[in-house]
Design a protein around this motif. Structure first.
Motif, PDB file in Angstrom:
ATOM      1  N   PRO A  66      40.540  23.924  28.460  1.00 45.38           N
ATOM      2  CA  PRO A  66      41.184  24.879  29.803  1.00 45.38           C
ATOM      3  C   PRO A  66      42.492  25.079  30.235  1.00 45.38           C
ATOM      4  CG  PRO A  66      40.621  23.477  30.962  1.00 45.38           C
ATOM      5  CD  PRO A  66      40.882  22.826  28.844  1.00 45.38           C
ATOM      6  N   TYR A  67      43.342  25.138  29.630  1.00 48.02           N
ATOM      7  CA  TYR A  67      44.244  25.742  30.216  1.00 48.02           C
ATOM      8  C   TYR A  67      45.359  27.271  30.259  1.00 48.02           C
ATOM      9  CZ  TYR A  67      44.278  20.701  29.652  1.00 48.02           C
ATOM     10  OH  TYR A  67      43.974  19.396  29.520  1.00 48.02           O
ATOM     11  N   LYS A  68      44.711  27.970  28.603  1.00 45.29           N
ATOM     12  CA  LYS A  68      45.294  28.868  28.430  1.00 45.29           C
ATOM     13  C   LYS A  68      43.995  29.493  29.717  1.00 45.29           C
ATOM     14  CE  LYS A  68      44.493  32.655  25.711  1.00 45.29           C
ATOM     15  NZ  LYS A  68      43.347  32.930  24.444  1.00 45.29           N
ATOM     16  N   GLY A  69      43.158  29.168  30.782  1.00 44.17           N
ATOM     17  CA  GLY A  69      42.649  30.486  31.442  1.00 44.17           C
ATOM     18  C   GLY A  69      43.098  30.127  32.613  1.00 44.17           C
ATOM     19  N   LEU A  70      44.006  28.328  32.844  1.00 40.05           N
ATOM     20  CA  LEU A  70      44.030  28.195  34.985  1.00 40.05           C
ATOM     21  C   LEU A  70      45.625  29.348  34.947  1.00 40.05           C
ATOM     22  CD1 LEU A  70      44.144  24.706  34.384  1.00 40.05           C
ATOM     23  CD2 LEU A  70      42.907  26.458  35.853  1.00 40.05           C
ATOM     24  N   PHE A  71      45.958  29.451  33.622  1.00 37.46           N
ATOM     25  CA  PHE A  71      47.440  30.305  33.172  1.00 37.46           C
ATOM     26  C   PHE A  71      46.862  32.310  32.956  1.00 37.46           C
ATOM     27  CE2 PHE A  71      50.145  26.287  31.280  1.00 37.46           C
ATOM     28  CZ  PHE A  71      50.540  26.599  32.956  1.00 37.46           C
ATOM     29  N   SER A  72      46.115  32.042  32.904  1.00 37.16           N
ATOM     30  CA  SER A  72      45.352  33.596  33.138  1.00 37.16           C
ATOM     31  C   SER A  72      46.091  34.069  34.089  1.00 37.16           C
ATOM     32  CB  SER A  72      44.031  33.857  32.468  1.00 37.16           C
ATOM     33  OG  SER A  72      43.638  35.456  32.833  1.00 37.16           O
ATOM     34  N   GLU A  73      46.160  35.312  34.285  1.00 38.60           N
ATOM     35  CA  GLU A  73      46.295  36.423  35.296  1.00 38.60           C
ATOM     36  C   GLU A  73      44.934  36.413  35.742  1.00 38.60           C
ATOM     37  OE1 GLU A  73      48.856  37.637  36.774  1.00 38.60           O
ATOM     38  OE2 GLU A  73      50.518  36.728  35.317  1.00 38.60           O
ATOM     39  N   ARG A  74      43.731  36.802  35.589  1.00 36.58           N
ATOM     40  CA  ARG A  74      42.501  36.958  36.099  1.00 36.58           C
ATOM     41  C   ARG A  74      42.247  36.050  36.603  1.00 36.58           C
ATOM     42  NH1 ARG A  74      38.375  39.504  34.918  1.00 36.58           N
ATOM     43  NH2 ARG A  74      36.131  38.497  35.301  1.00 36.58           N
ATOM     44  N   ARG A  75      42.611  35.013  37.022  1.00 32.33           N
ATOM     45  CA  ARG A  75      42.739  34.315  38.129  1.00 32.33           C
ATOM     46  C   ARG A  75      43.045  35.153  39.368  1.00 32.33           C
ATOM     47  NH1 ARG A  75      41.819  29.188  38.371  1.00 32.33           N
ATOM     48  NH2 ARG A  75      42.946  29.270  40.326  1.00 32.33           N
ATOM     49  N   TRP A  76      43.721  36.011  39.531  1.00 33.56           N
ATOM     50  CA  TRP A  76      44.705  36.020  40.756  1.00 33.56           C
ATOM     51  C   TRP A  76      43.009  37.610  41.212  1.00 33.56           C
ATOM     52  CZ3 TRP A  76      47.666  35.413  43.565  1.00 33.56           C
ATOM     53  CH2 TRP A  76      49.360  34.450  43.637  1.00 33.56           C
ATOM     54  N   LYS A  77      42.311  38.262  40.257  1.00 40.01           N
ATOM     55  CA  LYS A  77      41.334  38.586  41.210  1.00 40.01           C
ATOM     56  C   LYS A  77      40.457  38.254  41.618  1.00 40.01           C
ATOM     57  CE  LYS A  77      41.849  42.553  37.282  1.00 40.01           C
ATOM     58  NZ  LYS A  77      41.471  42.846  36.113  1.00 40.01           N
ATOM     59  N   ASP A  78      40.278  36.574  40.237  1.00 39.85           N
ATOM     60  CA  ASP A  78      39.025  35.430  40.849  1.00 39.85           C
ATOM     61  C   ASP A  78      39.335  35.656  42.228  1.00 39.85           C
ATOM     62  OD1 ASP A  78      37.750  36.120  38.406  1.00 39.85           O
ATOM     63  OD2 ASP A  78      38.692  34.498  37.206  1.00 39.85           O
ATOM     64  N   LEU A  79      40.284  35.312  42.948  1.00 39.35           N
ATOM     65  CA  LEU A  79      41.066  34.496  44.236  1.00 39.35           C
ATOM     66  C   LEU A  79      40.262  35.762  45.090  1.00 39.35           C
ATOM     67  CD1 LEU A  79      44.319  33.159  43.784  1.00 39.35           C
ATOM     68  CD2 LEU A  79      41.971  32.267  44.008  1.00 39.35           C
ATOM     69  N   VAL A  80      40.571  36.734  45.323  1.00 41.68           N
ATOM     70  CA  VAL A  80      39.998  38.060  46.043  1.00 41.68           C
ATOM     71  C   VAL A  80      38.940  38.247  45.923  1.00 41.68           C
ATOM     72  CG1 VAL A  80      40.445  40.722  45.947  1.00 41.68           C
ATOM     73  CG2 VAL A  80      42.388  39.650  44.779  1.00 41.68           C
ATOM     74  N   LEU A  81      37.993  37.840  44.645  1.00 41.19           N
ATOM     75  CA  LEU A  81      36.531  37.610  45.350  1.00 41.19           C
ATOM     76  C   LEU A  81      36.173  37.228  45.763  1.00 41.19           C
ATOM     77  CD1 LEU A  81      35.256  39.564  41.485  1.00 41.19           C
ATOM     78  CD2 LEU A  81      35.433  40.881  43.596  1.00 41.19           C
ATOM     79  N   ASN A  82      37.252  35.853  45.542  1.00 43.40           N
ATOM     80  CA  ASN A  82      36.288  34.442  46.295  1.00 43.40           C
ATOM     81  C   ASN A  82      36.963  34.889  47.777  1.00 43.40           C
ATOM     82  OD1 ASN A  82      35.289  31.757  47.281  1.00 43.40           O
ATOM     83  ND2 ASN A  82      37.316  30.754  46.176  1.00 43.40           N
ATOM     84  N   PHE A  83      37.620  35.127  48.301  1.00 40.22           N
ATOM     85  CA  PHE A  83      38.489  35.449  49.708  1.00 40.22           C
ATOM     86  C   PHE A  83      37.486  36.566  50.250  1.00 40.22           C
ATOM     87  CE2 PHE A  83      40.078  39.136  52.046  1.00 40.22           C
ATOM     88  CZ  PHE A  83      40.660  38.108  53.323  1.00 40.22           C
ATOM     89  N   ARG A  84      36.701  37.586  49.695  1.00 36.04           N
ATOM     90  CA  ARG A  84      35.680  38.723  50.057  1.00 36.04           C
ATOM     91  C   ARG A  84      34.194  37.691  50.789  1.00 36.04           C
ATOM     92  NH1 ARG A  84      36.369  43.695  46.413  1.00 36.04           N
ATOM     93  NH2 ARG A  84      39.163  44.406  47.449  1.00 36.04           N
ATOM     94  N   ASN A  85      34.334  36.708  49.332  1.00 32.85           N
ATOM     95  CA  ASN A  85      32.822  35.946  49.746  1.00 32.85           C
ATOM     96  C   ASN A  85      33.198  35.416  51.448  1.00 32.85           C
ATOM     97  OD1 ASN A  85      31.664  37.384  47.866  1.00 32.85           O
ATOM     98  ND2 ASN A  85      32.628  36.326  45.710  1.00 32.85           N
ATOM     99  N   GLU A  86      34.350  34.762  50.856  1.00 33.47           N
ATOM    100  CA  GLU A  86      34.211  33.560  52.184  1.00 33.47           C
ATOM    101  C   GLU A  86      34.770  33.830  53.557  1.00 33.47           C
ATOM    102  OE1 GLU A  86      34.514  30.260  50.679  1.00 33.47           O
ATOM    103  OE2 GLU A  86      32.957  31.271  50.166  1.00 33.47           O
TER     104      GLU A  86
END
Length: 217
Positions: A75-95
């Motif tokens: 899963p290390y490729k997924g951790l390095f993925s730039e998509r994680r920034w988009k997920d963080l933005v969505l997570n912030f909005r939901n929280e």
């Protein structure tokens, strides 16, 4: 992180993982920049508070120290993925919505969907039965209402597709030879000067047709 610190107690009450996700991303960025010593210091400082609940994720993060950012290993490729920034933005909005008990949809959107669902019928999606006076039959609203449930009608009402008026004893339903039904008040609108009648649905022309009354039981 400042937002997380300001709302730390509220985030704890709703069991949010927002702070942990941000700490993980900080760790990932340090490894991406090849600042591995700083990444280890970061992990020692911040990951300790999450060991009870996020130990498995922490182990995955620490394994990143052995990989390069261009790795194809999961899963290390997924951790390095730039998509994680988009997920963080969505997570912030939901929280943020959860903390302040806000809806994820605007009140305007909710109101429009409620109104469309109250008016939606199967005829709204039939090419031969659409009503020009029905909001759901309009092209834009028709698409919005596509996934909404149909209205629940305890008592049906028959509406003329030409005038938009109800079919009752004051506006009797009348049937053309091709089976299309309209209100009695709409007959003058579809009758031409020579006595012919043109069906507005099929564009069929009838010369002095016999228009019959329809009785609904």
């Amino acid at each position: 992180m400042l937002w997380c610190m300001d709302n730390k107690s509220k985030l704890r009450k709703i069991n949010s993982n927002m702070e942990f996700s941000l700490r993980v991303q900080e760790f990932v960025e340090l490894v991406r920049c090849d600042s591995r010593v700083e990444a280890v210091k970061h992990a020692r400082k911040y990951f300790q508070a999450f060991e009870r609940t996020q130990l498995k994720e922490i182990c995955k993060c620490m394994a990143l120290l052995a990989y390069q950012p261009n790795t194809d290993t999961q899963p290390y490729k997924g951790l390095f993925s730039e998509r994680r920034w988009k997920d963080l933005v969505l997570n912030f909005r939901n929280e943020n919505y959860r903390i302040f008990q806000l809806s994820t949809q605007s009140l305007l959107s909710v109101t429009i969907q409620a109104g469309l669902s109250a008016l939606k019928t199967p005829q709204c999606y039939s090419s031969n039965c659409k009503n020009l006076h029905c909001p759901v039959c309009q092209e834009d609203f028709n698409q919005i209402a596509k996934k909404l449930p149909y209205s629940h009608c305890v008592q049906s009402r028959l509406i003329c597709r030409i005038t938009g008026l109800p079919l009752n004893e004051h506006n009797l339903p009348m049937m053309l030879p091709n089976g299309q039904i309209f209100g009695q008040l709409a007959v003058p609108e579809i009758t031409k000067e020579d006595g012919g009648v043109i069906c507005p649905i099929t564009n069929t022309m009838f010369s002095h047709p016999k228009i019959e009354k329809v009785f609904v039981m």
